[in-house]
Scaffold this active site. Structure first.
Site, mmCIF file in Angstrom:
data_model
loop_
_atom_site.group_PDB
_atom_site.id
_atom_site.type_symbol
_atom_site.label_atom_id
_atom_site.label_comp_id
_atom_site.label_asym_id
_atom_site.label_seq_id
_atom_site.Cartn_x
_atom_site.Cartn_y
_atom_site.Cartn_z
ATOM 1 N N ASN A 188 6.249 -5.649 6.144
ATOM 2 C CA ASN A 188 6.876 -6.905 6.563
ATOM 3 C C ASN A 188 6.885 -7.982 5.485
ATOM 4 O OD1 ASN A 188 4.139 -7.278 6.958
ATOM 5 N ND2 ASN A 188 4.308 -7.475 9.188
ATOM 6 N N GLY B 32 0.821 -1.206 0.000
ATOM 7 C CA GLY B 32 0.000 0.000 0.000
ATOM 8 C C GLY B 32 0.851 1.249 0.000
ATOM 9 N N MET C 279 -8.022 3.033 8.473
ATOM 10 C CA MET C 279 -7.328 1.849 7.993
ATOM 11 C C MET C 279 -6.626 1.165 9.177
ATOM 12 S SD MET C 279 -5.830 2.898 4.269
ATOM 13 C CE MET C 279 -6.683 2.291 2.803
ATOM 14 N N GLN D 70 -6.821 8.611 2.767
ATOM 15 C CA GLN D 70 -6.093 8.857 4.018
ATOM 16 C C GLN D 70 -4.605 8.588 3.908
ATOM 17 O OE1 GLN D 70 -7.287 5.662 7.330
ATOM 18 N NE2 GLN D 70 -8.564 5.496 5.514
ATOM 19 N N ARG D 71 -4.231 7.595 3.093
ATOM 20 C CA ARG D 71 -2.810 7.236 3.064
ATOM 21 C C ARG D 71 -1.999 8.039 2.055
ATOM 22 N NH1 ARG D 71 -3.587 1.015 0.884
ATOM 23 N NH2 ARG D 71 -3.961 1.495 -1.287
ATOM 24 N N ARG E 190 -5.529 -3.121 9.374
ATOM 25 C CA ARG E 190 -6.059 -4.479 9.233
ATOM 26 C C ARG E 190 -5.943 -5.238 10.538
ATOM 27 N NH1 ARG E 190 -3.421 -5.839 3.939
ATOM 28 N NH2 ARG E 190 -1.641 -5.722 5.337
ATOM 29 N N THR F 2 5.206 1.710 6.157
ATOM 30 C CA THR F 2 3.825 1.277 6.265
ATOM 31 C C THR F 2 3.038 2.282 7.083
ATOM 32 O OG1 THR F 2 2.268 -0.338 7.120
ATOM 33 C CG2 THR F 2 4.383 -0.270 8.212
ATOM 34 N N ILE F 3 1.881 2.652 6.553
ATOM 35 C CA ILE F 3 1.007 3.510 7.353
ATOM 36 C C ILE F 3 0.571 2.792 8.630
ATOM 37 C CG2 ILE F 3 0.139 4.857 5.411
ATOM 38 C CD1 ILE F 3 -2.494 3.147 5.651
ATOM 39 N N ASP F 4 0.548 1.473 8.585
ATOM 40 C CA ASP F 4 0.008 0.713 9.717
ATOM 41 C C ASP F 4 0.866 0.787 10.973
ATOM 42 O OD1 ASP F 4 -2.193 -0.135 8.268
ATOM 43 O OD2 ASP F 4 -1.177 -1.913 7.502
#
Lengths: 423, 423
Positions: B116, B15, B191, B300-301, B193, B144-146
């Site tokens: 990852n 992403g 977002m 958003q990202r 997951r 990563t945005i996460d």
């Protein structure tokens, strides 16, 4: 018509915008300059509801910096509502109540920032005051992201939602370009119940032929699911990806909303949601292409962090001119915008009759779209381009996030019994 | 380990983020400075797919201003994908293909900007090269945005999505404050997951107790519909309005995703959507309160127009250090971020083993949430605050919209037959 001394009330109505507070700022700053005539300026909590409920606060006690910050604070800082006053013939108590509240507080100036429903209310209040011999000056200030008011070139609020949403479409469009091998279809939902101004304005994001958005659907052009699917297939064959913008209010050939979940709000308008999600599912089911959707909903109309300075400055001027005109004796008018030149862009304030604005709707002209009806024409670009220019300077805190104002909301003492008319 | 001369390839995976191009910029600008060692630098169209398909372009022909514009262009300008390389034991052709492409183009440096899964791929390629005696330096750059990578304080990409989404929550929160008499409940989907970093970061929007968001739900804390409805009712009783942020990945007590529509992507991850819409319907059905939802999804990202300068600068430094370390002989590492002080904030680059990062997931610590688990704690504020600071300077065109780069994408001539391994 000489000098009319008394108090003023300013109210905001309907859906918020990024710059509706800039209009309030124009009203308040100009009213405060006229302290010899306008003694106090009150805000109505929750729009017209605040007047019906005699729920007012004194704006004059706020410090000047707080008031200046209205220009960098989104949404309706005074408070808003959707509260429909019915036909005065059938529901006279509410209109009478407005006048009773005005009289109780010696309110002689009513500044109402809103869309066509609000202009309708303002018009009726103005007429009733005249009938009853209560000297009142009622001025409307155009506000709506939808840009659908007649008798004005464009509406304060539109330029900012257009700038922000077009920017988001540019950005998310780059996402689809990068990820098309996995996520080939993106559908973005734009606000716009009856008109396609917002959806169409995102067409500005496409500076060269294959950029997002590839396809735009607006309520003014009947929506055919079959043709939509053909359009999507054609763009996908050509580019391997498809970026769609769809107005929440698209309707099929029978005039029915495409969005399944349609509820009716208290104005009798349909509250739409879910058309992008519906089309996403349709695309995947019928074409096998994976699709996702963006629905910015209330985020799109409050994007002060990337709002149009042109829009904000015009919103401010509309508010300021409402005060100047009222002081000069005008009543029953809405401050409108008259464009005098596209390039270089020039625009001045004007006056329109509230009654004219009240129930008209300005649809997107067919010639603002291309022949296929799925993208914008050069005429639309010429119209919308100047409205997006410049950025509103905002204040950012030490935490990297914007800083908005908060009013103290010092209540004005009530003088009347609570309103007990029908809801 | 002495000087290793040859070509370099840079690829972006997974992403997009607002600052993944800043990392690419750091790689490319530093590589161009080392022209005596790194002869050419290639971009891989669509991430690792571009290497498998020998679909490369020459970045060196782009002018310096285009390369500098990477820092103000969102999404993955080089191209990205979600393309899972399987277990090398079961699916050896693809890994061999990567090495074949590297060898065909004398590629000795592989810079892989990703999360990852990408670090897993990079690790395996690095091991295979070693086994086969092909001298290759493989460097990962965290993206990563996460924010869920282990072995780094935080991930480039996270600060920007957090800043933008928290800002949108502040803005839309003001909308709910203004319109609560009509629209009392707003649910914003974030977002995330598997982890709640993004959803939780929007808690920064609440500077005083009753501001948005009132309630935050993250995947790390099991979601109970009953408790959620109680929370909503309690806030509504108290304030008359409720602003909720929910992570797309919230799961119930059985570990099942709350979002109904769950599809599985090619990594075996669930592609979620619709949890906010689901909860909106739940609220209205069970409490009678009107509710609406915002789902910014890919917007958003990619929000470069209000991205974090801290984040962007760190992303750039990570890219630059990947090159410097590779030139110094390092391989099989990911450039990570090591925070040395919260206030004043200080952070430096470090190195982590690719294998460590490859399959770990960093969950939001329970102590970063409050006791109820529905808002953030002071520890989270201390952690996230510095990451949101500053704004990335962007370029704005005469039409008021941002200007992004476009690469010329001059193809590198193919030297191998097309890849015919299993998909």
């Amino acid at each position: 018509m000489g000098t009319l001394q008394g108090n003023a009330v300013v109210a905001q109505s309907g859906g918020p915008t990024a710059v509706i507070n800039a209009s309030a700022c124009g009203v308040i700053e100009e009213a405060l300059k006229q302290a010899g005539v306008i003694r106090s300026i009150f805000g109505a909590n929750n729009g017209i509801l605040g007047i019906v409920q005699e729920d007012l606060f004194d704006v004059g006690i706020e410090d000047r910096d707080t008031i200046a910050m209205l220009r960098c604070t989104p949404s309706s800082a005074i408070g808003s509502c959707r509260y429909k006053l019915g036909d005065p013939a059938k529901d006279p108590e509410k209109y009478q109540r407005l006048l009773d509240v005005f009289a109780a507080h010696d309110i002689r100036y009513f500044f109402y920032i809103g869309g066509n429903d609000s202009m309708d209310t303002a018009d009726k209040v103005n007429q009733l005051a005249k009938q009853q011999g209560y000297e009142l000056r009622v001025m409307g200030v155009a506000k709506t992201i939808d840009n659908d008011l007649v008798a004005t070139d464009h509406c304060p609020g539109f330029g900012s939602v257009a700038k922000f949403l077009a920017t988001c479409v540019m950005e998310a469009g780059r996402d689809t370009e990068a990820m098309y091998t996995f996520d080939p279809v993106t559908i973005t939902e734009a606000m716009g119940r009856n008109t396609g101004w917002i959806a169409a304005s995102t067409g500005m994001a496409r500076r060269s032929p294959d950029e997002a958005p590839n396809l735009i659907y607006i309520p003014e052009i009947p929506f055919s699911e079959e043709r939509f699917l053909e359009d999507v297939r054609e763009v996908h064959r050509r580019l391997g990806r498809v970026f769609v913008v769809v107005s929440e209010g698209v309707k099929n050939e029978k005039g029915q909303y495409v969005a399944a979940q349609a509820e009716v709000d208290s104005f009798g308008h349909r509250q739409l949601g879910g058309v992008a999600d519906y089309l996403r599912q349709l695309v995947t089911r019928e074409t096998g292409l994976k699709a996702r959707y963006n629905k910015l909903d209330t985020c799109q109309r409050n994007g002060i962090h990337f709002a149009s300075k042109t829009d904000s400055d015009e919103a401010y001027e509309c508010g300021r001119h409402a005060v100047l005109q009222a002081l000069a004796g005008v009543t029953g008018k809405m401050v409108s915008l008259r464009r005098t030149s596209d390039d270089p862009y020039a625009c001045e304030t004007g006056l329109s009759n509230l009654s004219e604005v009240a129930n008209g709707v300005k649809y997107l002209p067919r010639e603002f779209m291309d022949v296929a009806g799925t993208h914008i024409s050069e005429a639309m670009r010429t119209y919308v381009r100047p409205l997006l220019r410049g950025e509103v300077p905002i204040r950012v805190g030490a935490d990297g996030l914007p800083t908005f104002l908060r009013f103290q909301r010092k209540p004005v003492a009530r003088k009347l019994p609570p309103f007990v008319g029908k809801k």
